[in-house]
Design a protein around this motif. Structure first.
Motif, PDB file in Angstrom:
ATOM      1  N   LEU A   1     -16.750 -37.893  22.233  1.00 27.16           N
ATOM      2  CA  LEU A   1     -16.062 -37.807  23.528  1.00 27.16           C
ATOM      3  C   LEU A   1     -14.946 -38.837  23.699  1.00 27.16           C
ATOM      4  N   THR A   2     -14.576 -39.531  22.642  1.00 32.30           N
ATOM      5  CA  THR A   2     -13.566 -40.585  22.755  1.00 32.30           C
ATOM      6  C   THR A   2     -12.240 -40.038  23.272  1.00 32.30           C
ATOM      7  N   THR A   3     -11.754 -38.954  22.692  1.00 33.52           N
ATOM      8  CA  THR A   3     -10.469 -38.401  23.131  1.00 33.52           C
ATOM      9  C   THR A   3     -10.592 -37.782  24.512  1.00 33.52           C
ATOM     10  N   LEU A   4     -11.707 -37.147  24.784  1.00 29.77           N
ATOM     11  CA  LEU A   4     -11.901 -36.575  26.119  1.00 29.77           C
ATOM     12  C   LEU A   4     -11.808 -37.651  27.193  1.00 29.77           C
ATOM     13  N   ARG A   5     -12.373 -38.815  26.944  1.00 29.15           N
ATOM     14  CA  ARG A   5     -12.322 -39.890  27.946  1.00 29.15           C
ATOM     15  C   ARG A   5     -10.874 -40.279  28.251  1.00 29.15           C
ATOM     16  N   ARG A   6     -10.030 -40.310  27.226  1.00 28.89           N
ATOM     17  CA  ARG A   6      -8.623 -40.635  27.439  1.00 28.89           C
ATOM     18  C   ARG A   6      -7.925 -39.543  28.244  1.00 28.89           C
ATOM     19  N   VAL A   7      -8.246 -38.289  27.932  1.00 24.85           N
ATOM     20  CA  VAL A   7      -7.659 -37.176  28.684  1.00 24.85           C
ATOM     21  C   VAL A   7      -8.103 -37.229  30.141  1.00 24.85           C
ATOM     22  N   ALA A   8      -9.401 -37.449  30.365  1.00 27.94           N
ATOM     23  CA  ALA A   8      -9.937 -37.467  31.729  1.00 27.94           C
ATOM     24  C   ALA A   8      -9.348 -38.596  32.557  1.00 27.94           C
ATOM     25  N   ALA A   9      -9.118 -39.738  31.923  1.00 29.45           N
ATOM     26  CA  ALA A   9      -8.590 -40.884  32.663  1.00 29.45           C
ATOM     27  C   ALA A   9      -7.176 -40.639  33.157  1.00 29.45           C
ATOM     28  N   ALA A  10      -6.376 -39.930  32.381  1.00 29.48           N
ATOM     29  CA  ALA A  10      -4.973 -39.716  32.752  1.00 29.48           C
ATOM     30  C   ALA A  10      -4.724 -38.382  33.452  1.00 29.48           C
ATOM     31  N   ALA A  11      -5.627 -37.424  33.294  1.00 28.57           N
ATOM     32  CA  ALA A  11      -5.386 -36.080  33.816  1.00 28.57           C
ATOM     33  C   ALA A  11      -5.058 -36.040  35.300  1.00 28.57           C
ATOM     34  N   PRO A  12      -5.774 -36.791  36.172  1.00 36.05           N
ATOM     35  CA  PRO A  12      -5.449 -36.685  37.596  1.00 36.05           C
ATOM     36  C   PRO A  12      -3.999 -37.051  37.932  1.00 36.05           C
ATOM     37  N   GLU A  13      -3.416 -37.933  37.127  1.00 35.36           N
ATOM     38  CA  GLU A  13      -2.022 -38.333  37.361  1.00 35.36           C
ATOM     39  C   GLU A  13      -1.053 -37.212  37.007  1.00 35.36           C
ATOM     40  N   TRP A  14      -1.427 -36.363  36.071  1.00 37.49           N
ATOM     41  CA  TRP A  14      -0.536 -35.322  35.584  1.00 37.49           C
ATOM     42  C   TRP A  14      -0.807 -33.964  36.216  1.00 37.49           C
TER      43      TRP A  14
END
Length: 273
Positions: A201-214
């Motif tokens: 889930l390492t990459t998913l965590r990065r996506v989830a952290a930034a997704a709300p901004e985008w």
């Protein structure tokens, strides 16, 4: 080249050679190779490459995905049939004119499948240059824009806060399980497209952290996970303010986790990212 036009390389012998090499669907593979080959010499070479272990899609130069023929170059992640379920789920919420991003796009198959069924503004990004080149070819019919870079850092700033549908088929195989994958994946697909870190889930965590901004207000993010990873993936999305759910298709053996950005920010709150 049609199956009936193979002049000297009998199709039955092709099937026999493929079956002897361990190809479970030898008849289907033989037919696709014969259909794709331009002449007898190319057919022979393609059969030899397949017997040597090259993935069928890399032998053919294309993969079938939701009825589309997607170009797949050597070194590019091959779209899986189970991922068609992710596309189907995304299409449920994709309105005409939506801004769609295929993040970690590989060949661009997911974005192409969405654009083939709905009129959208299509964007895609991948860190691998080979994938970017391949996706650019596949997305030409839908005027898709493809960028190279690490996740959201590849994107133009103008997309910030405007993405309605985010397709993020990011790697989710735990590092120590890559060795258990079929040789076709382990040997011929870049590890960066498979390796999801210690728990996947390492990459998913990065996506989830930034997704709300985008994401636009009310925007959706869709990710594919294994069944046992899905509850943790849902918690990761929820941790970053997304309303998250799990859906599955038993026939395809597919599990998708999606998150929705609130249509309006909570009082006193701010988007993550």
């Amino acid at each position: 080249m049609s199956v009936s036009s193979v002049p000297s390389f009998d199709l039955g012998s092709v099937v026999d050679r493929l079956r002897a090499a361990g190809c479970v669907f030898a008849e289907d593979e033989a037919a696709m190779i014969a259909e794709t080959a331009r002449d007898d010499a190319e057919l022979r070479a393609m059969v030899d490459r397949r017997i040597a272990g090259l993935p069928l899609e890399h032998v053919l130069g294309w993969a079938s995905f939701r009825g589309l023929r997607i170009a797949v170059d050597p070194g590019v992640f091959i779209p899986r049939r189970r991922t068609e379920f992710l596309v189907a789920e995304a299409l449920r919420v994709t309105a005409p004119g939506a801004v769609v991003l295929d993040l970690g796009c590989g060949s661009g198959a997911l974005g192409a499948a969405i654009a083939a069924e709905q009129q959208v503004s299509l964007y895609a990004a991948d860190i691998e240059l080979a994938a970017v080149r391949c996706a650019r070819r596949n997305l030409v019919p839908w005027r898709g824009s493809v960028y190279q870079g690490d996740l959201f850092s590849a994107l133009p700033d103008e997309l910030r806060g405007r993405i309605d549908v985010l397709l993020a088929n990011v790697p989710y195989v735990p590092t120590n399980e890559i060795r258990l994958l079929p040789p076709e994946a382990r040997l011929y697909e870049p590890h960066v497209t498979l390796d999801g870190g210690p728990d996947g889930l390492t990459t998913l965590r990065r996506v989830a952290a930034a997704a709300p901004e985008w994401l636009a207000p009310g925007g959706h993010v869709f990710v594919e996970m294994s069944e046992h990873q899905a509850p943790l993936a849902r918690a990761v999305l929820a941790e970053h303010g997304l309303a998250a759910e799990i859906v599955a298709d038993d026939d395809l053996g597919a599990t998708v986790v999606y998150g929705i950005k609130p249509a309006a920010a909570r009082a006193g709150g701010s988007p993550a990212g």
